[in-house]
Write an enzyme that holds these catalytic residues in place. Sequence first.
Site, short mmCIF file in Angstrom:
data_model
loop_
_atom_site.label_atom_id
_atom_site.label_comp_id
_atom_site.label_asym_id
_atom_site.label_seq_id
_atom_site.Cartn_x
_atom_site.Cartn_y
_atom_site.Cartn_z
N ASP A 85 54.43 46.05 45.94
CA ASP A 85 54.13 46.02 47.37
C ASP A 85 52.66 46.27 47.68
O ASP A 85 52.31 46.55 48.82
CB ASP A 85 54.98 47.08 48.10
CG ASP A 85 56.47 46.84 47.91
OD1 ASP A 85 56.88 45.67 47.92
OD2 ASP A 85 57.21 47.83 47.75
N GLU A 113 23.65 38.59 52.04
CA GLU A 113 24.34 37.37 52.46
C GLU A 113 25.85 37.58 52.53
O GLU A 113 26.54 36.98 53.36
CB GLU A 113 24.03 36.23 51.48
CG GLU A 113 22.63 35.67 51.60
CD GLU A 113 22.35 34.60 50.56
OE1 GLU A 113 23.32 34.18 49.88
OE2 GLU A 113 21.19 34.20 50.41
#
Length: 227
Positions: A85, A113
Site C-alpha cells: 500500500d 530547472e
Amino acid sequence: MVDYYSGHSKYLFAVDCVVFGYEEGELKLLLYPRAFEPVKGKWSLMGGFVMPQESCEQAACRVLHQTTGLQNIFLEQVATFSNPDREEYTRVISVAHVALIDIRQHNHELVKEMGAEWWPLSNLPELIFDHEDMIREALALLQQKAGYSLVGIELLPDKFTLLQLRKLYEAIYQRKFDAGNFRKKVLSLDALEKLEEKNLTESRKGAFYYRIRYSQSDTETERIVKF
C-alpha cells in the site's frame, strides 16, 4: 517456463535516492516537487523507474546524474520498500539508496530547472509516500558507517580543517563532541595528511588543512572509532 512467469503479477520497480549534502554546519537533503500525478507538486526524494536494461545501482546513478550533473559519487543501497500500500494507484517496489555529495560541486542550474531545493535535515517539509522512512534508514546507515570510517568526508571539500570535520560529524550524529577527544580519535586513524596551508579564519594562529591519504586502502582507513 514462459507460462509459469506469465501467470504471476507484474509490478513497477523504482529507485529513490536520499541525497545528503552539508552546508553552513547543517546536514541537508536534496528534494524536488514531484512532476506528475499522483501527488503532483508534493516534495519528494530524487527517484525514477528502473529500466529493463539497468540494475538498481545503474538506475540510481542515472537518476543522480540527471538531477545533479555528478558522476562517480558515494552511493550505497539502503533498503527495499515493498509495502503493497505504499502507493495508492499501483504497486511500486522501490530500492532506496543514499548518496553523499559536495554541495559546491553539483550542477546548480540543473537543480534549479527541476525546482529542487536543499532542505535542512532538521526542518524538512511533508514528504510523499514512505520517503520519511527512507530518510530515517539512510541517516541510520550513514551514522553507522561514519562510526568506523571517514565516509563523511565525501560531504566536504578536498581540504578541510579538523574543526570543519568535527562540525560535520556533529551534524551527522546530531550531537556535540569534545574537541580534544575528537581530534585524538580522528588522527589515530592515520588516514589524514596534514597540509602546510592554513585556514586563517578559525583562530589567530590559523588552523592547518588536512586531506585524505588516498594511497591507503579502505581496509587501512576503516578502523573502529566510537565517537
